[in-house]
Design a protein around this motif. Structure first.
Motif, PDB file in Angstrom:
ATOM      1  N   LEU A  96       0.831  -1.206   0.000  1.00  0.00           N
ATOM      2  CA  LEU A  96       0.000   0.000   0.000  1.00  0.00           C
ATOM      3  C   LEU A  96       0.863   1.252   0.000  1.00  0.00           C
ATOM      4  O   LEU A  96       0.625   2.183  -0.780  1.00  0.00           O
ATOM      5  N   HIS A 101       2.490   1.681  -3.477  1.00  0.00           N
ATOM      6  CA  HIS A 101       1.526   2.121  -4.492  1.00  0.00           C
ATOM      7  C   HIS A 101       1.140   3.584  -4.291  1.00  0.00           C
ATOM      8  O   HIS A 101       0.998   4.334  -5.268  1.00  0.00           O
ATOM      9  N   ARG A 102       0.987   3.993  -3.041  1.00  0.00           N
ATOM     10  CA  ARG A 102       0.655   5.396  -2.776  1.00  0.00           C
ATOM     11  C   ARG A 102       1.790   6.317  -3.195  1.00  0.00           C
ATOM     12  O   ARG A 102       1.554   7.369  -3.767  1.00  0.00           O
ATOM     13  N   GLU A 103       3.008   5.905  -2.893  1.00  0.00           N
ATOM     14  CA  GLU A 103       4.173   6.713  -3.262  1.00  0.00           C
ATOM     15  C   GLU A 103       4.267   6.876  -4.778  1.00  0.00           C
ATOM     16  O   GLU A 103       4.623   7.941  -5.281  1.00  0.00           O
ATOM     17  N   GLY A 151       1.690   6.714  -6.788  1.00  0.00           N
ATOM     18  CA  GLY A 151       0.450   7.263  -7.319  1.00  0.00           C
ATOM     19  C   GLY A 151      -0.350   6.240  -8.107  1.00  0.00           C
ATOM     20  O   GLY A 151      -1.136   6.600  -8.985  1.00  0.00           O
ATOM     21  N   HIS A 152      -0.188   4.986  -7.793  1.00  0.00           N
ATOM     22  CA  HIS A 152      -0.851   3.900  -8.504  1.00  0.00           C
ATOM     23  C   HIS A 152      -2.128   3.522  -7.763  1.00  0.00           C
ATOM     24  O   HIS A 152      -2.126   2.673  -6.872  1.00  0.00           O
ATOM     25  N   ARG A 153      -3.233   4.161  -8.137  1.00  0.00           N
ATOM     26  CA  ARG A 153      -4.500   4.018  -7.421  1.00  0.00           C
ATOM     27  C   ARG A 153      -5.072   2.600  -7.511  1.00  0.00           C
ATOM     28  O   ARG A 153      -5.627   2.094  -6.542  1.00  0.00           O
ATOM     29  N   HIS A 154      -4.929   1.972  -8.644  1.00  0.00           N
ATOM     30  CA  HIS A 154      -5.442   0.610  -8.789  1.00  0.00           C
ATOM     31  C   HIS A 154      -4.710  -0.331  -7.826  1.00  0.00           C
ATOM     32  O   HIS A 154      -5.324  -1.174  -7.156  1.00  0.00           O
ATOM     33  N   GLU A 169      -3.271   0.513  -5.063  1.00  0.00           N
ATOM     34  CA  GLU A 169      -3.731   0.839  -3.704  1.00  0.00           C
ATOM     35  C   GLU A 169      -4.997   0.058  -3.375  1.00  0.00           C
ATOM     36  O   GLU A 169      -5.117  -0.521  -2.292  1.00  0.00           O
ATOM     37  N   GLY A 170      -5.923   0.060  -4.302  1.00  0.00           N
ATOM     38  CA  GLY A 170      -7.182  -0.645  -4.084  1.00  0.00           C
ATOM     39  C   GLY A 170      -6.981  -2.139  -3.890  1.00  0.00           C
ATOM     40  O   GLY A 170      -7.598  -2.749  -3.018  1.00  0.00           O
ATOM     41  N   GLN A 179     -10.622   3.314   3.382  1.00  0.00           N
ATOM     42  CA  GLN A 179      -9.553   4.258   2.996  1.00  0.00           C
ATOM     43  C   GLN A 179      -9.669   4.656   1.540  1.00  0.00           C
ATOM     44  O   GLN A 179     -10.061   3.942   0.693  1.00  0.00           O
TER      45      GLN A 179
END
Length: 62
Positions: free
Chosen positions: A24, A27-29, A31-34, A36-37, A62
């Motif tokens: 998580l 992915h946040r770092e 910017g990969h939203r998919h 993150e999900g 979240q």
């Protein structure tokens, strides 16, 4: 998240939860939203398996 099923099938949920937390953050770092999900959903599933329901709900929100 290809290791998702492996960790859960081996019933190593605490290790899986840690790995999903790390995924998580990565992915946040990036910017990969998919991603993150996917990490949050996998984390929620593992938390539910160890009956940490409040944390599982929070992960999903979240």
């Amino acid at each position: 998240m290809s290791d998702d099923l492996c960790w859960c099938q081996m019933r190593r949920f605490d290790e899986a939860i840690t790995i999903y937390q790390q995924a998580l953050l990565i992915h946040r770092e990036l910017g990969h939203r998919h991603g993150e999900g996917l990490a949050l959903t996998s984390q929620r599933n593992a938390l539910s398996e160890v009956r940490r329901f409040e944390e599982a709900i929070n992960a999903q929100l979240q």
